[in-house]
Design a protein around this motif. Structure first.
Motif, PDB file in Angstrom:
ATOM      1  N   LYS A  76     -24.528 -35.928  24.736  1.00  0.00           N
ATOM      2  CA  LYS A  76     -24.577 -34.927  23.673  1.00  0.00           C
ATOM      3  C   LYS A  76     -25.670 -33.910  23.928  1.00  0.00           C
ATOM      4  N   GLN A  77     -26.825 -34.372  24.374  1.00  0.00           N
ATOM      5  CA  GLN A  77     -27.939 -33.464  24.623  1.00  0.00           C
ATOM      6  C   GLN A  77     -27.595 -32.503  25.754  1.00  0.00           C
ATOM      7  N   ASN A  78     -26.940 -33.010  26.806  1.00  0.00           N
ATOM      8  CA  ASN A  78     -26.570 -32.165  27.932  1.00  0.00           C
ATOM      9  C   ASN A  78     -25.560 -31.110  27.513  1.00  0.00           C
ATOM     10  N   LYS A  79     -24.593 -31.515  26.637  1.00  0.00           N
ATOM     11  CA  LYS A  79     -23.594 -30.557  26.174  1.00  0.00           C
ATOM     12  C   LYS A  79     -24.267 -29.416  25.417  1.00  0.00           C
ATOM     13  N   SER A  80     -25.211 -29.746  24.553  1.00  0.00           N
ATOM     14  CA  SER A  80     -25.926 -28.731  23.791  1.00  0.00           C
ATOM     15  C   SER A  80     -26.728 -27.827  24.713  1.00  0.00           C
ATOM     16  N   TYR A  81     -27.352 -28.451  25.722  1.00  0.00           N
ATOM     17  CA  TYR A  81     -28.195 -27.735  26.671  1.00  0.00           C
ATOM     18  C   TYR A  81     -27.382 -26.695  27.441  1.00  0.00           C
ATOM     19  N   PHE A  82     -26.246 -27.125  28.004  1.00  0.00           N
ATOM     20  CA  PHE A  82     -25.435 -26.217  28.805  1.00  0.00           C
ATOM     21  C   PHE A  82     -24.672 -25.221  27.932  1.00  0.00           C
ATOM     22  N   GLY A  83     -24.413 -25.580  26.674  1.00  0.00           N
ATOM     23  CA  GLY A  83     -23.783 -24.632  25.758  1.00  0.00           C
ATOM     24  C   GLY A  83     -24.664 -23.428  25.513  1.00  0.00           C
ATOM     25  N   LYS A  84     -25.966 -23.680  25.355  1.00  0.00           N
ATOM     26  CA  LYS A  84     -26.924 -22.591  25.143  1.00  0.00           C
ATOM     27  C   LYS A  84     -27.011 -21.698  26.383  1.00  0.00           C
ATOM     28  N   ILE A  85     -26.956 -22.318  27.561  1.00  0.00           N
ATOM     29  CA  ILE A  85     -27.006 -21.535  28.800  1.00  0.00           C
ATOM     30  C   ILE A  85     -25.781 -20.632  28.902  1.00  0.00           C
ATOM     31  N   ALA A  86     -24.592 -21.201  28.584  1.00  0.00           N
ATOM     32  CA  ALA A  86     -23.353 -20.426  28.650  1.00  0.00           C
ATOM     33  C   ALA A  86     -23.400 -19.236  27.692  1.00  0.00           C
ATOM     34  N   LEU A  87     -23.938 -19.463  26.489  1.00  0.00           N
ATOM     35  CA  LEU A  87     -24.055 -18.386  25.502  1.00  0.00           C
ATOM     36  C   LEU A  87     -24.976 -17.279  25.997  1.00  0.00           C
ATOM     37  N   LEU A  88     -26.102 -17.682  26.611  1.00  0.00           N
ATOM     38  CA  LEU A  88     -27.054 -16.705  27.127  1.00  0.00           C
ATOM     39  C   LEU A  88     -26.439 -15.886  28.253  1.00  0.00           C
ATOM     40  N   LEU A  89     -25.748 -16.556  29.187  1.00  0.00           N
ATOM     41  CA  LEU A  89     -25.132 -15.857  30.307  1.00  0.00           C
ATOM     42  C   LEU A  89     -24.031 -14.915  29.832  1.00  0.00           C
ATOM     43  N   GLY A  90     -23.257 -15.368  28.825  1.00  0.00           N
ATOM     44  CA  GLY A  90     -22.202 -14.514  28.280  1.00  0.00           C
ATOM     45  C   GLY A  90     -22.773 -13.239  27.669  1.00  0.00           C
ATOM     46  N   SER A  91     -23.875 -13.379  26.950  1.00  0.00           N
ATOM     47  CA  SER A  91     -24.524 -12.213  26.332  1.00  0.00           C
ATOM     48  C   SER A  91     -25.037 -11.255  27.393  1.00  0.00           C
ATOM     49  N   MET A  92     -25.620 -11.807  28.466  1.00  0.00           N
ATOM     50  CA  MET A  92     -26.126 -10.966  29.556  1.00  0.00           C
ATOM     51  C   MET A  92     -24.978 -10.195  30.223  1.00  0.00           C
ATOM     52  N   PHE A  93     -23.842 -10.877  30.409  1.00  0.00           N
ATOM     53  CA  PHE A  93     -22.692 -10.246  31.060  1.00  0.00           C
ATOM     54  C   PHE A  93     -22.192  -9.049  30.246  1.00  0.00           C
ATOM     55  N   ILE A  94     -22.093  -9.223  28.924  1.00  0.00           N
ATOM     56  CA  ILE A  94     -21.620  -8.140  28.047  1.00  0.00           C
ATOM     57  C   ILE A  94     -22.565  -6.948  28.102  1.00  0.00           C
ATOM     58  N   LEU A  98     -29.453 -11.740  38.732  1.00  0.00           N
ATOM     59  CA  LEU A  98     -30.228 -12.446  37.724  1.00  0.00           C
ATOM     60  C   LEU A  98     -29.681 -13.852  37.487  1.00  0.00           C
ATOM     61  N   ILE A  99     -28.330 -13.961  37.496  1.00  0.00           N
ATOM     62  CA  ILE A  99     -27.715 -15.286  37.326  1.00  0.00           C
ATOM     63  C   ILE A  99     -28.201 -16.243  38.404  1.00  0.00           C
ATOM     64  N   PHE A 100     -28.219 -15.760  39.647  1.00  0.00           N
ATOM     65  CA  PHE A 100     -28.628 -16.592  40.782  1.00  0.00           C
ATOM     66  C   PHE A 100     -30.044 -17.136  40.563  1.00  0.00           C
ATOM     67  N   PHE A 101     -30.976 -16.234  40.258  1.00  0.00           N
ATOM     68  CA  PHE A 101     -32.358 -16.669  40.061  1.00  0.00           C
ATOM     69  C   PHE A 101     -32.495 -17.535  38.806  1.00  0.00           C
ATOM     70  N   PHE A 102     -31.719 -17.210  37.779  1.00  0.00           N
ATOM     71  CA  PHE A 102     -31.763 -17.989  36.540  1.00  0.00           C
ATOM     72  C   PHE A 102     -31.316 -19.428  36.785  1.00  0.00           C
ATOM     73  N   VAL A 103     -30.211 -19.589  37.525  1.00  0.00           N
ATOM     74  CA  VAL A 103     -29.695 -20.930  37.835  1.00  0.00           C
ATOM     75  C   VAL A 103     -30.702 -21.726  38.652  1.00  0.00           C
ATOM     76  N   ILE A 104     -31.344 -21.057  39.611  1.00  0.00           N
ATOM     77  CA  ILE A 104     -32.355 -21.740  40.434  1.00  0.00           C
ATOM     78  C   ILE A 104     -33.499 -22.248  39.570  1.00  0.00           C
ATOM     79  N   VAL A 105     -33.984 -21.392  38.665  1.00  0.00           N
ATOM     80  CA  VAL A 105     -35.085 -21.780  37.777  1.00  0.00           C
ATOM     81  C   VAL A 105     -34.678 -22.954  36.891  1.00  0.00           C
ATOM     82  N   VAL A 106     -33.454 -22.868  36.326  1.00  0.00           N
ATOM     83  CA  VAL A 106     -32.965 -23.946  35.458  1.00  0.00           C
ATOM     84  C   VAL A 106     -32.885 -25.256  36.211  1.00  0.00           C
ATOM     85  N   LEU A 107     -32.372 -25.229  37.429  1.00  0.00           N
ATOM     86  CA  LEU A 107     -32.249 -26.443  38.234  1.00  0.00           C
ATOM     87  C   LEU A 107     -33.613 -27.047  38.544  1.00  0.00           C
TER      88      LEU A 107
END
Length: 254
Positions: free
Chosen positions: A147-165, A183-192
């Protein structure tokens, strides 16, 4: 009334009720040390110790063993630190059995089995002690592990979607999208990197006593040298800390 009468006449139950974890001459006894370590009040600590004794009784009498809650497991861990009291008095004289602490393989299948065992423990508790397990001691967090992971990645997806728009609406859409994907590339690296260090920190904390897998096995077996006639029967209980609680089941001889 009949169940309570059986308990009152049970030698093991009598020994547990008369046994004190606090040494009479200790300036800083077990209960005070436990309260300080866990930041509990004295009344809560006394309740936790009382329920620990009930758990031990269930563990050593139920055919399928018993499973501790997080609170009870903390009492048990502290008791194990008092090695002389635990191994030279509690096990041989009170339980008249050995109560060991062994690591299990762990894994999703084991966690699901432990979850079921814990529910069986609560059911047996109600039947034997004729009361509800105190919620403040026995309550477990049985939320899905992901559940925690789902919430975590949901927030990331929302942030990336907003950036794309935002970047797709710029005047130079191709240039904006190029910046976006960079930015996505560097963002994913930082998150990992953050996720890796976070998991490592949590794993180190949870696996201090588990040998790296965060899961425990407790074995309550007969001890032929302490008045049980050398019986080969015993019980095993296990606790999967990855879902936050206890679990248990019966096994073979110790």
């Amino acid at each position: 009334m009949e169940t309570k009468l059986i308990l009152q006449n049970d030698p093991l139950w009598k020994r547990l009720q008369n046994f004190s974890l606090d040494h009479p001459n200790a300036a800083f006894p077990f209960s005070k040390k436990l309260a300080k370590e866990e930041n509990w009040t004295s009344s809560f600590t006394a309740k936790a110790i009382e329920e620990y004794k009930k758990f031990v009784y269930l563990c050593c009498t139920l055919p399928d063993g018993a499973s501790p809650s997080e609170i009870i497991d903390k009492v048990w861990h502290m008791h194990l630190v008092y090695t002389r009291n635990y191994w030279e008095e509690f096990c041989p004289d009170i339980l008249q059995k050995k109560l060991h602490h062994h690591p299990s393989p762990g894994g999703p299948a084991e966690n699901e089995k432990h979850r079921s065992w814990f529910e069986e423990t609560l059911k047996s508790y109600r039947e034997i002690f004729q009361q509800e397990p105190p919620e403040e001691i026995w309550k477990q967090d049985l939320k899905p592990l992901n559940k925690q992971n789902k919430s975590y990645f949901g927030k990331i997806a929302l942030l990336l979607g907003s950036m794309f728009i935002i970047f797709s609406c710029t005047e130079n859409s191709s240039g904006g999208l190029g910046i976006f994907f960079t930015l996505i590339f560097f963002f994913v690296i930082v998150v990992l990197i953050i996720k890796t260090f976070s998991n490592k920190s949590g794993s180190d904390k949870n696996n201090t006593d588990a040998g790296g897998d965060g899961t425990f096995f407790y074995t309550c077996g007969s001890d032929s040298s302490h008045g049980d006639g050398g019986s080969s029967s015993g019980c095993s209980s296990s606790c999967g800390s990855s879902w936050g609680g206890g679990c248990g089941g019966c096994g073979g001889g110790d």
